[in-house]
Design an enzyme around this catalytic site. Structure first.
Site, PDB file in Angstrom:
ATOM      1  N   GLU A  56       2.012  23.292  20.174  1.00 56.27           N
ATOM      2  CA  GLU A  56       3.086  23.435  20.872  1.00 56.27           C
ATOM      3  C   GLU A  56       2.514  23.787  22.091  1.00 56.27           C
ATOM      4  O   GLU A  56       1.634  24.737  22.421  1.00 56.27           O
ATOM      5  CB  GLU A  56       4.231  24.354  20.638  1.00 56.27           C
ATOM      6  CG  GLU A  56       5.351  23.951  21.134  1.00 56.27           C
ATOM      7  CD  GLU A  56       6.311  24.709  20.743  1.00 56.27           C
ATOM      8  OE1 GLU A  56       7.662  24.217  20.518  1.00 56.27           O
ATOM      9  OE2 GLU A  56       6.195  26.108  19.728  1.00 56.27           O
ATOM     10  N   LYS A  74      17.926  41.762  19.830  1.00 55.41           N
ATOM     11  CA  LYS A  74      16.961  42.335  20.640  1.00 55.41           C
ATOM     12  C   LYS A  74      15.937  41.186  21.281  1.00 55.41           C
ATOM     13  O   LYS A  74      15.832  40.274  20.315  1.00 55.41           O
ATOM     14  CB  LYS A  74      15.619  43.007  19.783  1.00 55.41           C
ATOM     15  CG  LYS A  74      14.300  42.861  20.335  1.00 55.41           C
ATOM     16  CD  LYS A  74      12.902  43.089  19.674  1.00 55.41           C
ATOM     17  CE  LYS A  74      12.028  41.922  20.589  1.00 55.41           C
ATOM     18  NZ  LYS A  74      11.772  41.613  22.134  1.00 55.41           N
ATOM     19  N   GLU A 107      14.269  30.055  13.308  1.00 59.62           N
ATOM     20  CA  GLU A 107      14.171  28.466  14.201  1.00 59.62           C
ATOM     21  C   GLU A 107      12.841  28.188  15.135  1.00 59.62           C
ATOM     22  O   GLU A 107      12.664  29.893  16.204  1.00 59.62           O
ATOM     23  CB  GLU A 107      15.174  27.703  15.074  1.00 59.62           C
ATOM     24  CG  GLU A 107      16.350  27.639  14.521  1.00 59.62           C
ATOM     25  CD  GLU A 107      16.955  26.612  13.589  1.00 59.62           C
ATOM     26  OE1 GLU A 107      15.911  25.764  13.369  1.00 59.62           O
ATOM     27  OE2 GLU A 107      17.705  26.347  12.676  1.00 59.62           O
ATOM     28  N   CYS A 117      11.992  24.201  23.130  1.00 58.24           N
ATOM     29  CA  CYS A 117      12.273  23.000  21.494  1.00 58.24           C
ATOM     30  C   CYS A 117      12.233  22.339  21.365  1.00 58.24           C
ATOM     31  O   CYS A 117      11.800  21.750  20.516  1.00 58.24           O
ATOM     32  CB  CYS A 117      11.982  24.120  20.263  1.00 58.24           C
ATOM     33  SG  CYS A 117      13.991  25.144  20.394  1.00 58.24           S
TER      34      CYS A 117
HETATM   35  P1  NAP Z   1       7.778  34.359  19.581  1.00 54.52           P
HETATM   36  O1  NAP Z   1       6.663  34.792  20.744  1.00 54.52           O
HETATM   37  O2  NAP Z   1       7.233  34.136  18.235  1.00 54.52           O
HETATM   38  O3  NAP Z   1       9.309  35.433  20.345  1.00 54.52           O
HETATM   39  C1  NAP Z   1      10.367  35.533  19.574  1.00 54.52           C
HETATM   40  C2  NAP Z   1      11.103  36.865  19.680  1.00 54.52           C
HETATM   41  O4  NAP Z   1      10.165  37.537  18.518  1.00 54.52           O
HETATM   42  C3  NAP Z   1      11.190  38.172  20.632  1.00 54.52           C
HETATM   43  O5  NAP Z   1      11.728  38.568  21.163  1.00 54.52           O
HETATM   44  C4  NAP Z   1       9.554  38.137  21.096  1.00 54.52           C
HETATM   45  O6  NAP Z   1      10.086  39.941  21.228  1.00 54.52           O
HETATM   46  C5  NAP Z   1       9.497  38.577  18.846  1.00 54.52           C
HETATM   47  N1  NAP Z   1       8.645  38.753  18.243  1.00 54.52           N
HETATM   48  C6  NAP Z   1       7.378  39.333  18.790  1.00 54.52           C
HETATM   49  N2  NAP Z   1       6.737  39.399  17.766  1.00 54.52           N
HETATM   50  C7  NAP Z   1       7.671  40.063  16.654  1.00 54.52           C
HETATM   51  C8  NAP Z   1       7.191  41.129  15.493  1.00 54.52           C
HETATM   52  N3  NAP Z   1       5.940  41.453  15.160  1.00 54.52           N
HETATM   53  N4  NAP Z   1       8.339  41.238  14.831  1.00 54.52           N
HETATM   54  C9  NAP Z   1       9.489  41.188  15.781  1.00 54.52           C
HETATM   55  N5  NAP Z   1       9.927  39.906  16.132  1.00 54.52           N
HETATM   56  C10 NAP Z   1       8.588  40.218  17.157  1.00 54.52           C
HETATM   57  O7  NAP Z   1       8.387  33.526  20.826  1.00 54.52           O
HETATM   58  P2  NAP Z   1       8.596  33.336  22.503  1.00 54.52           P
HETATM   59  O8  NAP Z   1       7.214  33.509  22.921  1.00 54.52           O
HETATM   60  O9  NAP Z   1       9.446  34.128  22.371  1.00 54.52           O
HETATM   61  O10 NAP Z   1       8.974  31.641  21.974  1.00 54.52           O
HETATM   62  C11 NAP Z   1       8.314  31.251  22.308  1.00 54.52           C
HETATM   63  C12 NAP Z   1       8.605  30.101  21.186  1.00 54.52           C
HETATM   64  O11 NAP Z   1       9.751  30.047  20.810  1.00 54.52           O
HETATM   65  C13 NAP Z   1       8.257  29.052  21.076  1.00 54.52           C
HETATM   66  O12 NAP Z   1       7.330  28.413  19.745  1.00 54.52           O
HETATM   67  C14 NAP Z   1       9.417  27.838  20.733  1.00 54.52           C
HETATM   68  O13 NAP Z   1       8.956  26.165  20.067  1.00 54.52           O
HETATM   69  C15 NAP Z   1      10.706  28.607  19.851  1.00 54.52           C
HETATM   70  N6  NAP Z   1      11.172  28.106  20.321  1.00 54.52           N
HETATM   71  C16 NAP Z   1      12.650  27.641  19.164  1.00 54.52           C
HETATM   72  C17 NAP Z   1      13.749  27.606  19.425  1.00 54.52           C
HETATM   73  C18 NAP Z   1      14.460  26.165  18.222  1.00 54.52           C
HETATM   74  O14 NAP Z   1      15.684  26.393  18.425  1.00 54.52           O
HETATM   75  N7  NAP Z   1      13.455  25.809  17.054  1.00 54.52           N
HETATM   76  C19 NAP Z   1      14.571  27.664  20.320  1.00 54.52           C
HETATM   77  C20 NAP Z   1      13.532  28.158  21.509  1.00 54.52           C
HETATM   78  C21 NAP Z   1      11.977  28.223  21.776  1.00 54.52           C
HETATM   79  P3  NAP Z   1       8.450  40.367  22.492  1.00 54.52           P
HETATM   80  O15 NAP Z   1       8.346  39.157  23.340  1.00 54.52           O
HETATM   81  O16 NAP Z   1       9.775  40.499  23.172  1.00 54.52           O
HETATM   82  O17 NAP Z   1       7.084  40.853  22.180  1.00 54.52           O
END
Ligand code: NAP
Ligand code: MG
Length: 482
Positions: free
Chosen positions: A383, A175, A250, A284
């Site tokens: 962040e 997903k 992560e 990240c």
């Molecule tokens: P996010 O809001 O946590 O979303 C990540 C994924 O989880 C998306 O596919 C999102 O779907 C899904 N998701 C949201 N709510 C969910 C739920 N209740 N149940 C299951 N899945 C759910 O993060 P983002 O805004 O997309 O990405 C930014 C974050 O990613 C930052 O904090 C960044 O640091 C982190 N990041 C970390 C790394 C690493 O390797 N450490 C790498 C890249 C990014 P939808 O958005 O489609 O609703």
């Protein structure tokens, strides 16, 4: 929208029309519509999980050369088409075409690396403490792996999870983040022609609240690997734990680049600019805290401001652009909000700090630098995930190291120094999963482990051979052969 632009989910080896679709628009050109992508219902997510569960034992028994051939096919095509696919990635995410192309190329390398790893899956052998009894320790696939990915690396994160999942014999439900489905759809299209049996790989595009929730709560999903934010990671982990599933997270970070008095300042500025602003700071591994020793503090800032003025920010598809747009409107608003709150906290703006009205119209923000910040300000604790960095002055090396480690996160940490002793000490004492010496905090390889500490990661490491820990389960066999 024409049918040709409509992109379906890939479930059980077939492109399946969804009950609903959403429009994928470029954040760097609001008039650029990339296409219409499935917005799956919870029933469609269930169907994908059922297909993966039904296909998982056949794939678990598949021959190693079959797995290697599938992974090589996917990896080779990604590499051959990296420029073409990189352009789509750049359009949907807002990073530059060079960054998009590099990401697709790297994604191909993940598949090639794990293609080779399929032939290097070795067990262990031991004599028992009971005479005549032999012990074999082997690894077997976990079963069905749910993969939930973020928007900032739409192809690479999917690649570094899907490739080892398949290499170690698992079935997959992927997903992607809903704002960037095109890259995942292209990956699925390549996988659909790779010779993989039906049901082993499934793509379900849809929201986290619906599709992600079904994946993380399903007892048929044996393991979930997630990259994204801390709150969502925490929530998913609780869901998965309720079924005693395996979980790997992560998440975010607040990475520091430490610049010491003995640093090569040209190198320090180059690393800070690369780490803080490239990829629009939406990595990240980005350097959001620049901790600078007092002796070079003012000169470092002066040189940063001079170099930042030369950065080319704008249309990611235009030749020579170094920094594209933010990835979506929510992210853009969030970064602008942090710029206001940093000022309110007393941080002093020295560069950028504003939205840019450009042509094409999109979510552009000027690379932004604050000085006179302290580590306890919100801007240095939370962040931001944008082209924004804060300078924190340190009295000496020990002070700099203490500030570096004083965070709830721990993904990467960097130091710029010409002292071997300081570098060696920093490598040992930095409380992070990755340490960079005289290099940007961003930029990692694909054949070695990647991950962090504290709130940045949970569970076993991703990438390289360490990925086997998550994508397999260990079995210990005892036998008395004669
Ligand atoms: P996010 O809001 O946590 O979303 C990540 C994924 O989880 C998306 O596919 C999102 O779907 C899904 N998701 C949201 N709510 C969910 C739920 N209740 N149940 C299951 N899945 C759910 O993060 P983002 O805004 O997309 O990405 C930014 C974050 O990613 C930052 O904090 C960044 O640091 C982190 N990041 C970390 C790394 C690493 O390797 N450490 C790498 C890249 C990014 P939808 O958005 O489609 O609703
Ligand atoms: Mg999100």
């Amino acid at each position: 929208m024409s049918k040709a632009q409509q992109h379906d989910n890939f479930i059980n080896g077939e492109w399946q029309p969804a009950s609903d679709y959403s429009t994928n628009t470029s954040p760097s050109n609001l008039d650029d519509v990339i296409g219409s992508y499935a917005h799956a219902s919870t029933d469609e997510a269930e169907a994908a999980i059922n297909a993966a569960a039904a296909a998982s034992s056949e794939w678990a028994r598949s021959g190693l050369e079959q797995r290697k051939a599938v992974l090589d096919f996917i990896g080779n095509e990604l590499i051959e088409r990296s420029a073409e696919i990189g352009l789509v990635l750049a359009r949907e995410e807002g990073k530059t075409v060079a960054e998009g192309t590099g990401e697709v190329y790297r994604s191909g390398q993940f598949f090639q690396y794990y293609a080779a790893e399929t032939l290097r899956q070795m067990g262990e052998f031991a004599d028992s403490v009971r005479p005549g009894v032999e012990i074999e320790v082997r690894r077997e696939p976990v079963g069905v792996v749910g993969i939930i990915t973020p928007w900032n690396f739409p192809m690479a994160v999917a690649a570094w999870k899907v490739a080892p999942a398949l290499a170690y014999g698992n079935a997959v439900v992927l997903k992607p983040a809903e704002s960037v489905p095109a890259s995942a759809w292209i990956l699925a299209e390549i996988i659909s022609r790779s010779g993989l049996p039906a049901g082993v790989f499934n793509l379900v595009m849809g929201s986290g609240r619906e599709v992600g929730e079904v994946i993380s709560t399903s007892p048929k999903v044996n393991a979930v690997t997630f990259t994204g934010s801390v709150p969502v990671g925490r929530h998913i982990a609780a869901n998965v734990m309720a079924n005693m599933g395996k979980i790997q997270l992560e998440m975010g970070s607040k990475n520091a680049l430490v610049v010491l008095n003995d640093a090569d300042l040209d190198l320090a500025v180059q690393c800070a600019i690369n780490g803080a602003f490239f990829g629009t700071g939406q990595k990240c591994t980005a350097s959001s805290r620049l901790i600078v020793e007092a002796g070079v503090h003012d000169e470092f800032i002066e040189r940063m401001v001079a170099e930042m003025a030369k950065l080319k920010v704008g249309d990611p598809l235009a030749e020579g652009t170094q920094i594209g747009s933010l990835a979506n409107e929510a992210q853009y608003q969030q970064v602008l909000g942090y710029i206001d709150s940093a000022k309110a906290e007393g941080a002093k703006l020295v560069a950028g700090g504003e939205a840019l009205e450009l042509n094409p119209k999109g979510y552009y923000i000027a690379p932004t630098l604050f000085r006179d910040t302290t580590n306890d300000m919100n801007i240095n604790c939370e962040e931001v995930f944008g082209p924004l960095a804060c300078v924190i002055k340190a009295d000496d090396y020990d002070h700099a190291l203490a500030i570096c480690n004083d965070t709830e996160y721990g993904l990467t940490a960097g130091v710029i120094t010409q002292s071997l002793a300081r570098a060696a000490h920093f490598k040992r004492e930095a409380k992070s999963g990755c340490v960079m010496v005289n290099l940007p905090t961003a930029g990692t390889d694909y054949h070695v482990p990647f991950g962090g500490r504290k709130n940045s990661s949970y569970g076993s490491r991703e990438q390289g051979r360490y990925a086997a820990e998550f994508y397999t389960v260990v079995k210990t066999c005892y036998s008395k052969p004669y």
